[in-house]
Design an enzyme around this catalytic site. Structure first.
Site, PDB file in Angstrom:
ATOM      1  N   THR A 152       0.824  -1.214   0.000  1.00 11.16           N
ATOM      2  CA  THR A 152       0.000   0.000   0.000  1.00 11.16           C
ATOM      3  C   THR A 152       0.861   1.268   0.000  1.00 11.16           C
ATOM      4  O   THR A 152       0.520   2.264  -0.650  1.00 11.16           O
ATOM      5  CB  THR A 152      -0.929  -0.020   1.234  1.00 11.16           C
ATOM      6  OG1 THR A 152      -1.824  -1.108   1.070  1.00 11.16           O
ATOM      7  CG2 THR A 152      -1.717   1.251   1.380  1.00 11.16           C
ATOM      8  N   HIS A 177      -9.245  -5.503   2.859  1.00 13.68           N
ATOM      9  CA  HIS A 177      -7.898  -6.039   3.107  1.00 13.68           C
ATOM     10  C   HIS A 177      -7.963  -7.556   3.295  1.00 13.68           C
ATOM     11  O   HIS A 177      -8.922  -8.076   3.857  1.00 13.68           O
ATOM     12  CB  HIS A 177      -7.296  -5.383   4.361  1.00 13.68           C
ATOM     13  CG  HIS A 177      -5.810  -5.573   4.467  1.00 13.68           C
ATOM     14  ND1 HIS A 177      -5.230  -6.752   4.911  1.00 13.68           N
ATOM     15  CD2 HIS A 177      -4.791  -4.747   4.147  1.00 13.68           C
ATOM     16  CE1 HIS A 177      -3.915  -6.630   4.862  1.00 13.68           C
ATOM     17  NE2 HIS A 177      -3.612  -5.420   4.394  1.00 13.68           N
TER      18      HIS A 177
HETATM   19  C1  GP9 Z   1      -2.716  -0.433   6.584  1.00 16.28           C
HETATM   20  C2  GP9 Z   1      -3.049  -0.597   5.151  1.00 16.28           C
HETATM   21  C3  GP9 Z   1      -2.683  -1.950   4.625  1.00 16.28           C
HETATM   22  O1  GP9 Z   1      -2.588   0.854   7.045  1.00 16.28           O
HETATM   23  O2  GP9 Z   1      -2.689   0.451   4.377  1.00 16.28           O
HETATM   24  O3  GP9 Z   1      -1.516  -1.989   3.941  1.00 16.28           O
HETATM   25  P1  GP9 Z   1      -1.041  -3.303   3.111  1.00 16.28           P
HETATM   26  O4  GP9 Z   1      -0.951  -4.423   4.112  1.00 16.28           O
HETATM   27  O5  GP9 Z   1      -2.107  -3.583   2.070  1.00 16.28           O
HETATM   28  O6  GP9 Z   1       0.234  -2.882   2.510  1.00 16.28           O
END
Ligand code: GP9
Length: 415
Positions: free
Chosen positions: A80, A196
């Site tokens: 992310t 997620h």
């Molecule tokens: C957590 C979210 C997840 O703040 O942005 O990140 P990821 O695990 O998908 O890199």
């Protein structure tokens, strides 16, 4: 690379990837809301399961938006945070780790800081711990006025890791629309979280009948994306209610893939056999939608594009020349031909896609024609491969040597 070589690459890219055409500056002074959606992939767009649309709200928005249907996420291990860096800073991720964690003190040309120079306020919103991916520190460096993290939200819709996207987007908009908090015009960057991995929503939030996928991680993924799409639909309604719809550019894109790599799920879902090229595209393509103030005729642009292209493209719409900035991506509104490079060394241009082999050497990769979707003589991909390597190397040097600082000071000294 010598600083002079890097400078000349940027000058060439800036000249090739900008055009003062009729869309340049047409939306000057508009607010900008960018939504980076967790694990939101392109293959679900326009599709149904059990007769129900998976992304009805996105599909409806596409009727008066630009849709980049071959838009690549360009992330690596920093997931992310890499998507955030690529989209706001127009630079590549590292081979290992995250730029946010390893190089937060470097100089970069970041969208929030560029817009602040032009009188915008700039704020980031993400309802999770502020320290995750080192955002608390990085967002200050990026020039945001404020980062609204988990502690700033009322946790009235607990879901997954934190707050559900519906409440997150609604509360973010309420914050945004308080003039005392956030003077206009504003830039708002929102990172969603409900979709997620491992995609388990509470049963009352599961609204799809996923049929044969019920109880599988793939079925759960479809449910989660459907929920986030519903949150997007509610946000659009709220923007209209707040009087923000006609004076705001809204961009929505997925940050990265869902980590569900089993081909069989996608073959069953799409009801066809998938080639390695099909799978590479499915796993790397996320949607990019750009809704312009007042809407537009629907435009589907199927030429390759990628996250690094977001900042140059938004600057174009706002009428801000990119030339003073060190941005590597393409301007999607310039009409110029685009090369999209992934961290792996894979690339796509309008005609070819190259997928690297195990050892990363040019000759062990496969070159595909995008019109026939068959592999072709590898040497046809040599130019794209070499240019891609140059780009990755420049980006790596920017990180390792804090090279934008050097380039800026050389320029200030007239070198
Ligand atoms: C957590 C979210 C997840 O703040 O942005 O990140 P990821 O695990 O998908 O890199």
């Amino acid at each position: 690379q010598e600083a002079a070589e890097m400078q000349s690459w940027f000058s060439r890219q800036s000249a090739a990837q900008s055009a003062e055409n009729e869309s340049f500056g047409r939306y000057s002074g508009s607010n900008v809301i960018v939504i980076q959606a967790e694990a939101f992939m392109n293959f679900v767009v326009g599709r149904s399961v059990g007769g129900q649309e998976i992304t009805p709200n996105l599909n409806a928005l596409l009727k008066d938006s630009y849709y980049f249907s071959s838009f690549y996420h360009q992330t690596s291990q920093g997931r992310t945070s890499d998507a955030d860096m690529a989209s706001n800073g127009s630079l590549y991720p590292l081979v290992s780790g995250s730029v946010f964690v390893r190089y937060p003190g470097n100089q970069f040309d970041m969208l929030p800081a560029i817009l602040k120079e032009r009188g915008y306020s700039a704020n980031a919103f993400h309802a999770y711990e502020g320290s995750f991916w080192n955002r608390q520190i990085m967002y200050t460096e990026m020039g945001y006025d404020h980062f609204y993290s988990k502690k700033d939200f009322d946790l009235d819709e607990p879901l997954g890791w934190s707050l559900g996207d519906k409440s997150f987007l609604r509360q973010s908009l309420d914050i945004m629309d308080e003039e005392d908090n956030i003077p206009k015009p504003f830039y708002a960057f929102l990172t969603t979280l409900s979709s997620h991995h491992p995609y388990l929503l509470p049963s009352e939030a599961q609204e799809l009948d996923t049929g044969d996928f019920d109880g599988t991680i793939f079925g759960n993924y479809l449910q989660a994306v459907h929920y986030t799409d519903a949150a997007l639909g509610e946000l659009v309604e709220e923007m209209k209610r707040h009087g923000l719809w006609d004076n705001t550019i809204l961009a929505f894109y997925g940050d990265h893939d869902n980590s569900i790599a089993e081909t069989t799920y996608y073959e069953q879902f799409l009801d066809k056999k998938l080639s390695p090229l099909d799978m590479q595209q499915i796993m790397h393509q996320v949607p990019l939608l750009i809704h312009l103030p007042g809407g537009s005729a629907p435009v589907t642009d199927a030429n390759p594009a990628g996250q690094l292209d977001l900042t140059p493209s938004l600057l174009h719409l706002l009428g801000i020349p990119r030339s003073p900035y060190y941005l590597m991506g393409n301007d999607l509104f310039s009409g110029a031909e685009r090369l999209v490079t992934l961290r792996s060394g894979a690339f796509a241009d309008p005609n070819l896609t190259y997928l690297p082999g195990e050892d990363g050497q040019f000759a062990s990769g496969t070159c595909y024609s995008l019109s026939s979707r068959e592999s072709v003589d590898t040497t046809l991909c040599r130019t794209g491969f070499e240019e891609s390597q140059t780009r990755l190397q420049i980006s790596d040097n920017i990180m390792k040597y804090d090279a934008i600082r050097v380039l800026r000071s050389n320029r200030a000294a007239g070198k």
